[in-house]
Design an enzyme around this catalytic site. Structure first.
Site, PDB file in Angstrom:
ATOM      1  N   MET A 192       0.819  -1.179   0.107  1.00  0.00           N
ATOM      2  CA  MET A 192      -0.003   0.014   0.027  1.00  0.00           C
ATOM      3  C   MET A 192       1.045   1.217   0.042  1.00  0.00           C
ATOM      4  SD  MET A 192      -3.481  -1.175   2.174  1.00  0.00           S
ATOM      5  CE  MET A 192      -2.810  -0.634   3.611  1.00  0.00           C
TER       6      MET A 192
ATOM      7  N   HIS B 283       9.420  -3.226   3.151  1.00  0.00           N
ATOM      8  CA  HIS B 283       8.775  -3.275   1.528  1.00  0.00           C
ATOM      9  C   HIS B 283      10.170  -3.490   0.623  1.00  0.00           C
ATOM     10  CE1 HIS B 283       5.786  -0.295   3.175  1.00  0.00           C
ATOM     11  NE2 HIS B 283       4.929  -1.547   2.538  1.00  0.00           N
TER      12      HIS B 283
ATOM     13  N   GLN C 135     -10.355  -2.893   2.338  1.00  0.00           N
ATOM     14  CA  GLN C 135      -9.818  -3.403   3.809  1.00  0.00           C
ATOM     15  C   GLN C 135      -9.991  -2.296   4.687  1.00  0.00           C
ATOM     16  OE1 GLN C 135      -5.950  -4.252   1.682  1.00  0.00           O
ATOM     17  NE2 GLN C 135      -5.320  -3.694   3.582  1.00  0.00           N
TER      18      GLN C 135
ATOM     19  N   LYS D 262       5.194  -9.631   9.657  1.00  0.00           N
ATOM     20  CA  LYS D 262       4.545  -8.672  10.719  1.00  0.00           C
ATOM     21  C   LYS D 262       2.989  -8.728  10.593  1.00  0.00           C
ATOM     22  CE  LYS D 262       4.048  -4.168  10.314  1.00  0.00           C
ATOM     23  NZ  LYS D 262       2.911  -3.709  10.502  1.00  0.00           N
ATOM     24  N   ASP D 263       2.413  -8.866   9.302  1.00  0.00           N
ATOM     25  CA  ASP D 263       0.876  -9.316   9.086  1.00  0.00           C
ATOM     26  C   ASP D 263       1.073 -10.656   9.244  1.00  0.00           C
ATOM     27  OD1 ASP D 263      -0.172  -6.525   8.553  1.00  0.00           O
ATOM     28  OD2 ASP D 263       1.541  -6.489   7.396  1.00  0.00           O
TER      29      ASP D 263
ATOM     30  N   GLN E  25      -2.645 -11.987   8.122  1.00  0.00           N
ATOM     31  CA  GLN E  25      -2.862 -11.863   6.598  1.00  0.00           C
ATOM     32  C   GLN E  25      -2.252 -12.877   5.849  1.00  0.00           C
ATOM     33  OE1 GLN E  25      -2.716  -7.913   4.800  1.00  0.00           O
ATOM     34  NE2 GLN E  25      -0.654  -8.621   4.357  1.00  0.00           N
TER      35      GLN E  25
ATOM     36  N   MET F  77       8.907  -2.433  11.776  1.00  0.00           N
ATOM     37  CA  MET F  77       8.637  -1.117  10.670  1.00  0.00           C
ATOM     38  C   MET F  77       7.163  -1.287  10.334  1.00  0.00           C
ATOM     39  SD  MET F  77      12.152  -0.484   8.672  1.00  0.00           S
ATOM     40  CE  MET F  77      13.568   0.047   9.483  1.00  0.00           C
TER      41      MET F  77
ATOM     42  N   SER G  59       4.202   1.292   7.834  1.00  0.00           N
ATOM     43  CA  SER G  59       4.129   2.824   7.213  1.00  0.00           C
ATOM     44  C   SER G  59       3.316   3.666   8.163  1.00  0.00           C
ATOM     45  CB  SER G  59       3.212   2.756   6.090  1.00  0.00           C
ATOM     46  OG  SER G  59       3.790   1.783   5.217  1.00  0.00           O
ATOM     47  N   ARG G  60       2.585   3.119   9.315  1.00  0.00           N
ATOM     48  CA  ARG G  60       1.788   3.531  10.387  1.00  0.00           C
ATOM     49  C   ARG G  60       2.553   4.213  11.272  1.00  0.00           C
ATOM     50  NH1 ARG G  60      -2.524  -0.570   8.748  1.00  0.00           N
ATOM     51  NH2 ARG G  60      -4.288   0.762   8.108  1.00  0.00           N
TER      52      ARG G  60
END
Ligand code: PAF
Length: 282
Positions: A30, A37, A61, A149-150, A153, A184, A186-187
C-alpha cells in the site's frame, strides 16, 4: 521501470510474459515504503524474470472511521525506490479502476479472519483477500512475498491460495525492525515523538514473554498477562486491542503451551494501531 495504472493493460502484458515462458514475482503493497517493503523486493527480484510491485491503498480493507483517507503516501519517493530495486512494473491503479461501482464478488476465509485483527476490523480480511486475488489474476504471478508482521494476513492468504488452487507460491518474510526493535510500518509515521520513544516496549514485551516460555512457563493466560503488564508499563499511553497466544497456522487460541506458539498483539498508540508478533519455540 514502467508505471501502469490500467488493470487490463497490466494483465495483457503479464499474459504475454507468461506465454513467453517468463516467471513473474509480485510484491503487493500500500506504499509509503520502508525497509520492510524493500526487503520483500530484494527477496523477489532474483527469484523471477519480471518483478511487479503494486502500490494500491485498497479501500475495501478499511472499515468506517479507519485511516483510509489519512494513509501516508509519497508516490514520487516510492516510485524511485521501486525503480532502484529494479522492479519492471510499478502498478498503481485508482480505486475506480480496481472496483466497478457494482462490484459484488468477495473472497473470504472466515475461519481465520474473525480472531486477532478481525475482532476489531471485521471486514478487513475480506478486503485483503479480494484485492490480493485480483492482483494474482492481473499479474499471473508465480511467486508473491508478504511480510510476517501481518502474520494473520499471511496465514489467510496461504489458506486462500491452497483452498482456491491459485497457482502462486506464497513466501513469508521476516519482520524488519528499527534499531530499537519497533517493527517497521508505514503507520509508525502517525506516532508523536513521545509515542515513538515508548513503542519499542511492544517488541521488548514479546521478547521477554518468549524468554518466559523458553524458561518453562506453559500457561497461556500467565504469558498474556505478563505481556499486558510489560506493554502497559512501557507504553503507558497505549491501549491493547488484543494480546493473544495462538497456534501459528490455524490461529486457534492456545491455553497450554505444548508446541510452538505465536504471541500476537495490537496496541493503539495515539493515532496508530501497531501490530507485532513473536514466534515462540518450546
Ligand atoms: O499488507 C498490505 O500492505 C496490504 O494488506 C496488501 C497485502 C497490499 C493488500 O492490500
Amino acid at each position: 521501470m514502467r508505471t501502469i495504472t490500467d488493470p487490463r493493460e497490466l494483465q495483457e502484458l503479464c499474459i504475454q510474459w507468461r506465454q513467453q515462458g517468463l516467471t513473474i514475482g509480485l510484491v503487493p503493497t500500500m506504499g509509503f515504503f520502508h525497509a520492510g517493503h524493500l526487503s520483500l523486493m530484494d527477496y523477489v527480484r532474483p527469484r523471477c524474470n519480471r518483478m511487479i510491485v503494486t502500490l494500491f491503498v485498497n479501500p475495501t480493507q478499511f472499515g468506517p472511521g479507519e485511516d483510509l483517507e489519512a494513509y501516508p503516501h509519497d508516490f514520487e519517493r516510492d516510485s524511485q525506490l521501486a525503480k532502484d530495486q529494479d522492479a519492471d512494473i510499478l502498478f498503481a491503479p485508482e480505486a475506480g479502476a480496481m472496483y466497478d461501482s457494482d462490484h459484488a464478488t468477495w473472497v473470504n476465509v472466515p475461519d481465520l479472519s474473525t480472531g486477532l485483527c478481525g475482532g476489531s476490523r471485521p471486514i478487513h480480511f475480506q478486503g485483503v483477500c479480494t484485492v490480493v486475488t485480483k492482483l494474482f489474476m492481473l499479474t499471473q504471478a508465480s511467486l508473491a512475498a508478504f511480510g510476517e508482521k501481518d502474520w494473520q494476513q499471511l496465514a489467510i492468504i496461504r489458506r486462500m491460495v491452497r483452498d482456491l488452487n491459485i497457482p502462486v507460491e506464497i513466501h513469508g518474510r521476516p519482520i524488519v525492525r528499527e534499531a530499537d526493535g519497533l517493527a517497521m510500518s508505514s503507520r509508525n509515521a502517525y506516532l508523536t515523538e513521545e509515542e515513538r520513544a515508548c513503542a519499542p516496549a511492544i517488541h521488548a514485551g514479546l521478547e521477554a514473554a518468549a524468554a518466559l516460555v523458553r524458561n518453562g512457563e506453559r500457561d497461556a493466560e500467565t504469558v498474556k498477562n505478563f505481556i499486558r503488564d510489560r506493554i502497559g508499563d512501557g507504553v503507558p499511553m497505549g491501549r491493547a486491542d488484543y494480546i493473544e497466544l495462538v497456534e501459528p497456522d490455524s490461529l486457534k487460541p492456545v491455553r497450554n503451551i505444548t508446541a510452538p506458539v505465536l504471541a500476537a498483539v495490537a496496541v493503539f498508540v495515539g493515532r496508530a494501531r501497531l501490530i507485532d508478533n513473536q514466534y515462540i519455540e518450546v
